[in-house]
Design a protein around this motif. Structure first.
Motif, short mmCIF file in Angstrom:
data_model
loop_
_atom_site.label_atom_id
_atom_site.label_comp_id
_atom_site.label_asym_id
_atom_site.label_seq_id
_atom_site.Cartn_x
_atom_site.Cartn_y
_atom_site.Cartn_z
N ILE A 41 52.42 22.09 72.48
CA ILE A 41 52.46 22.24 74.01
C ILE A 41 51.98 20.97 74.50
CG2 ILE A 41 51.53 23.43 75.89
CD1 ILE A 41 51.14 25.76 74.36
N ARG A 42 51.03 20.35 74.28
CA ARG A 42 50.38 19.09 74.73
C ARG A 42 51.42 18.04 74.62
NH1 ARG A 42 46.43 17.53 77.99
NH2 ARG A 42 45.70 16.12 76.31
N SER A 43 52.24 17.94 73.44
CA SER A 43 53.14 16.67 73.37
C SER A 43 54.58 17.04 73.77
CB SER A 43 53.20 16.76 71.94
OG SER A 43 53.83 17.53 71.24
N THR A 44 55.05 18.38 74.23
CA THR A 44 56.29 18.69 74.96
C THR A 44 56.15 18.95 76.25
OG1 THR A 44 56.13 20.77 73.89
CG2 THR A 44 57.12 19.03 72.32
N THR A 45 55.19 19.18 76.78
CA THR A 45 54.92 19.76 78.25
C THR A 45 53.94 18.91 78.99
OG1 THR A 45 53.49 21.52 77.94
CG2 THR A 45 55.47 22.23 77.35
N ASP A 46 54.08 19.45 80.39
CA ASP A 46 53.11 18.62 81.00
C ASP A 46 51.80 19.57 81.47
OD1 ASP A 46 54.31 16.13 81.42
OD2 ASP A 46 55.52 16.71 82.95
N ALA A 52 47.09 24.66 78.23
CA ALA A 52 47.54 24.69 76.69
C ALA A 52 46.62 25.39 75.67
CB ALA A 52 47.98 23.43 76.39
N ASN A 53 45.62 25.45 76.04
CA ASN A 53 44.27 25.91 75.16
C ASN A 53 44.46 27.27 74.94
OD1 ASN A 53 42.19 25.32 73.25
ND2 ASN A 53 41.07 26.33 74.80
N VAL A 54 44.60 28.24 76.28
CA VAL A 54 44.67 29.46 76.55
C VAL A 54 45.84 30.20 75.72
CG1 VAL A 54 44.88 31.27 78.07
CG2 VAL A 54 43.11 29.55 78.54
N ILE A 55 47.08 29.48 75.83
CA ILE A 55 48.19 29.74 75.23
C ILE A 55 48.04 29.94 73.71
CG2 ILE A 55 50.68 29.40 74.82
CD1 ILE A 55 50.65 28.38 77.87
N ALA A 56 47.60 28.72 73.20
CA ALA A 56 47.34 28.43 71.96
C ALA A 56 46.36 29.65 71.02
CB ALA A 56 47.02 27.13 71.39
#
Length: 174
Positions: A41-46, A52-56
């Motif tokens: 998420i961090r490398s492909t989105t803003d 990003a942490n909550v989704i992961a």
């Protein structure tokens, strides 16, 4: 009815070591899923670090529940699945708050936002949250079945029944 021998300390220790190893195997897979999804998420989105942490963590929670229920704690009580899932979710969300709070503080409190720094503090947060999760899951979520010693409670077919035992003969006082 014969009573089983008391469980010795070395047997209890071996059981705890097996449980920690199984918990670690499932948790290790969860960490890989968590870090993989986070970094993807961090490398492909803003998206911001917190989101990003909550989704992961959410993806890892689903993987972990399956692993804990069907591998680590497969021998534990299965009669209250709704209760179990609710408690698992509650304690997982508390773990999510712990992990995200640590990462959020490092990122926004101290400005440590490089990919390396994010992963270091994410791993630290995972470690702290894992201690909480291990305690809460084994204590509240995946409860051990009652032991089936004479006169105690036995579990048969998912229901509890009390097994009556004849009282021991009384010995007159001397």
């Amino acid at each position: 009815m014969s009573t089983p021998e008391a469980v010795t300390l070395p047997e209890r220790l071996r059981g705890m070591i097996r449980e920690v190893a199984k918990f670690g195997a499932v948790g290790g897979l969860g960490v890989l899923v968590n870090l993989g999804v986070f970094n993807l998420i961090r490398s492909t989105t803003d998206l911001q670090v917190g989101r990003a942490n909550v989704i992961a963590i959410s993806v890892a929670i689903i993987c972990n529940y399956i692993g804990f229920r069907y591998f680590t704690y497969r021998d534990r009580d299965k009669s209250g699945r709704k209760r179990e899932m609710t408690l698992f979710l509650v304690f997982s969300l508390i773990g999510m708050v712990i992990e995200t709070g640590i990462l959020y503080t490092a990122t926004y409190g101290f400005g440590w936002d490089s990919p390396l720094q994010s992963n270091v503090f994410k791993l630290f947060g995972i470690g702290v949250a894992t201690l909480f999760r291990f305690w809460s899951y084994r204590t509240w979520v995946f409860r051990a079945l009652p032991e089936t010693s004479g006169g105690g409670v036995t579990v048969a077919g998912g229901t509890s029944e009390v097994v009556a035992e004849e009282p021991a003969p009384r010995v007159p006082a001397a």
